[in-house]
Design a protein around this motif. Structure first.
Motif, short mmCIF file in Angstrom:
data_model
loop_
_atom_site.label_atom_id
_atom_site.label_comp_id
_atom_site.label_asym_id
_atom_site.label_seq_id
_atom_site.Cartn_x
_atom_site.Cartn_y
_atom_site.Cartn_z
N VAL A 44 37.62 37.76 36.34
CA VAL A 44 38.17 38.94 36.99
C VAL A 44 38.05 38.80 38.50
O VAL A 44 36.95 38.73 39.04
CB VAL A 44 37.47 40.23 36.51
N GLY A 70 39.62 44.46 40.17
CA GLY A 70 39.84 45.52 39.19
C GLY A 70 38.54 46.05 38.63
O GLY A 70 37.45 45.48 38.83
N PRO A 71 38.64 47.18 37.96
CA PRO A 71 39.91 47.88 37.72
C PRO A 71 40.31 48.75 38.89
O PRO A 71 39.46 49.40 39.49
CB PRO A 71 39.60 48.72 36.49
N TYR A 80 44.12 44.94 36.52
CA TYR A 80 43.18 43.85 36.74
C TYR A 80 43.97 42.63 37.22
O TYR A 80 45.10 42.38 36.78
CB TYR A 80 42.43 43.47 35.46
#
Length: 593
Positions: free
Chosen positions: A67, A70-71, A92
């Protein structure tokens, strides 16, 4: 601390009202991905979208991805025709950690006490791509999303066989075309061409290179090759204005678009034109290619001498109807034949020309007897069967019942048409009706009541308002004292500065001419004669004439620039500025002196 601009602050009451209105019944919760296949060096955007606000959002673990962002949340709400539309999105940005096929698992959200789950999505991660999508510019996206294609119906046609070319503009679902114009229309050398105008652009769904696109047909043309071998169809080029989405969003969460212009071309297309086979080629073949019917008919078969009849040689069907010659009948010499009248009723479709063509002959028998119109044949090549076909008409017998007897009445056939002599009409013999007689009305030309009479009668009345308007216009110009002074001042400035304007660019010559123009203007305006014209004396004279200080300083400043230019470098821009300033100063002085 949030900073809100003034225009958004004015929208806050409206936004609060929109966001607090109760959503409609019916809940949807879905996942959207930016792409289902990407390189390991690209980025993936995942959006979880719901149409009703909820709580306790639980994202998946994103196995196989890292990741990056995000979120992030975005909310949009609107009223359309009394119906509220609401959308909330959790976004994301992910980076793949390895190659393979991975699954974006289900996410959950609680809405009105009920738990909703999104569907899972499979994502394929391949080897690194040359240019990652997150590094692509607006032009790169437009290049990948816009294609102009020329679809050719046949790549190996026969000579004179119809070939259709359809130009389609394929547009991706992600961009929007706002306008287009043709840069270069193709010239179809070695082809007989017929354009089929597109009156309305209908958007249709289709595929291009295995991907879903929208497309519109821009141009259609039917070609008949006139030469064998490899022939090139020139490309069509367009300048297209497109709106391309960016990664930025506006205040309401909507995607921001950027407009760019792209040049697209259909590319050259080459077709291989086959020659018509020589085996079985009829001797009377005139180049007809297609599928046809042939007939020879007459308007009547029984008539008297000096009467006329019409004989029609007609070909109808589908093919190159405008590109071959009709066969000519061979008639007895006792039948006078006039040049044929050619008629065509042909329409062009994507599959080629359809309709009929004919030659209409006017025939006048001179003597009593029976005269045959012998059978004539018509040959054509059928590209479907790849063979020649020959059609023949039936023999027609013309019976001339009343008239003088001729020496050659027993002769069944006469000379061919091209050997006939012209018919000279005498007495009651047949003669063509004149279609354009060029008749004129017989009568006397009276001046009274004629157009010229009324013109001279009413012309003085029409001149009265014109004269009144012209006089008022002159009075208005004469009463405009300020405007006349401005015009006179500008004319005077141009007169004295004309010599300086001619030397713009030559520093020394320009400033000598400018200084001389300023001195000559003062001498002419103040009506003085002097060889010594110092700045102090000029200031004293202008002060006595009550010239305002700004205009006086401008005049003195120009004289100082003329002196400094002899020892300092001055650019062409500075010379242009001094010229303009001199024109203004002379105009201002002329109003005050």
């Amino acid at each position: 601390m949030w900073l809100i601009s003034k225009k958004y602050f004015l929208l806050l009451p409206l936004l609060l009202m929109v966001f607090t209105v109760r959503a409609q019944d019916g809940v949807s919760f879905e996942v959207k991905v930016s792409k289902s296949k990407l390189g390991i060096n690209e980025r993936l955007r995942v959006d979880f979208v719901m149409n009703k606000d909820g709580d306790d959002f639980d994202p998946p673990d994103f196995n196989g991805f890292r990741v990056l962002m995000g979120p992030s949340q975005s909310i949009s709400s609107s009223w359309i025709n009394g119906v509220r539309s609401f959308s909330k999105t959790y976004s994301y940005t992910l980076a793949p950690t390895s190659r393979g096929v991975f699954t974006i698992k289900q996410a959950t959200i609680v809405i009105d006490g009920k738990t909703y789950k999104s569907l899972s999505k499979k994502i394929e991660v391949t080897a690194a791509v040359d240019k990652p999508s997150d590094q692509m510019t607006v032009d790169d996206v437009a290049d990948e999303s816009l294609h102009l294609v020329a679809e050719v119906s046949k790549a190996n046609p026969y000579l004179n066989e119809a070939v259709s070319v359809v130009y389609k503009l394929y547009v991706s679902q992600f961009i929007t075309v706002t306008n287009f114009r043709a840069l270069d229309n193709p010239k179809y050398n070695n082809f007989w061409s017929q354009d089929m105008p597109v009156t309305k652009y209908n958007i249709q769904n289709g595929t291009y290179q295995g991907k879903a696109y929208r497309y519109v047909i821009l141009k259609r043309v039917v070609l008949y090759p006139q030469k064998t071998g490899k022939l090139t169809i020139e490309p069509l080029s367009l300048d297209v204005s497109v709106d391309v989405p960016t990664n930025k969003r506006d205040f309401f969460g909507g995607r921001i678009f950027t407009q760019t212009n792209k040049t697209v071309s259909a590319g050259k297309r080459t077709i291989n034109v086959k020659a018509l086979p020589s085996d079985g080629k009829p001797p009377n073949f005139s180049g007809a290619v297609g599928s046809f019917d042939f007939s020879v008919t007459t308007s009547k078969t029984d008539l008297n001498a000096s009467e006329s009849l019409q004989a029609k040689v007609e070909v109808k069907g589908k093919g190159n109807l405008k590109l071959f010659q009709l066969p000519e009948p061979s008639l007895p010499s006792a039948l006078e034949v006039y040049d044929p009248e050619f008629k065509e009723n042909v329409r062009t479709t994507l599959s080629g020309m359809e309709g009929k063509v004919s030659n209409n002959y006017t025939i006048v028998p001179s003597f009593r007897g029976k005269y045959p119109i012998p059978s004539i044949s018509f040959s054509y090549f059928d590209p479907k069967t790849e063979s020649y076909k020959r059609l023949s008409s039936e023999e027609i017998l013309i019976n001339v019942m009343d008239g003088p007897a001729g020496e050659d009445t027993a002769s069944p056939l006469g000379a061919p048409l091209n050997n006939r002599q012209a018919v000279v009409s005498t007495g009651s013999q047949f003669s063509f009706i004149k279609l354009k007689p060029n008749l004129s009305v017989i009568g006397t030309n009276y001046f009274f009541g004629s157009p010229r009479f009324y013109m001279w009668l009413f012309l003085p009345l029409l001149l009265i308002p014109v004269t009144v308007l012209f006089g008022k216009k002159r009075e208005a110009i004469a009463s405009d004292v300020a405007g006349n002074k401005i015009k006179k001042a500008n004319k005077l400035a141009r007169k004295y500065l004309s010599a300086a304007k001619k030397t713009l660019g030559d520093k020394e010559a320009f400033y000598i001419a400018l200084e001389k123009a300023l001195h000559n203007y003062l001498k002419a305006k103040l009506k003085i004669e002097t060889t010594e014209f110092s700045k102090d004396k000029i200031s004293m004279l202008l002060t006595e004439k009550q010239v305002d200080e700004t205009t006086m300083e401008g005049f003195i400043g120009l004289l100082e620039n003329c002196e400094m230019a002899r020892y300092s470098p001055f650019s062409e821009v500075q010379m242009q500025q001094d010229y303009t300033k001199a024109s203004d100063v002379i105009s201002y002085l002329d109003k005050q002196l």
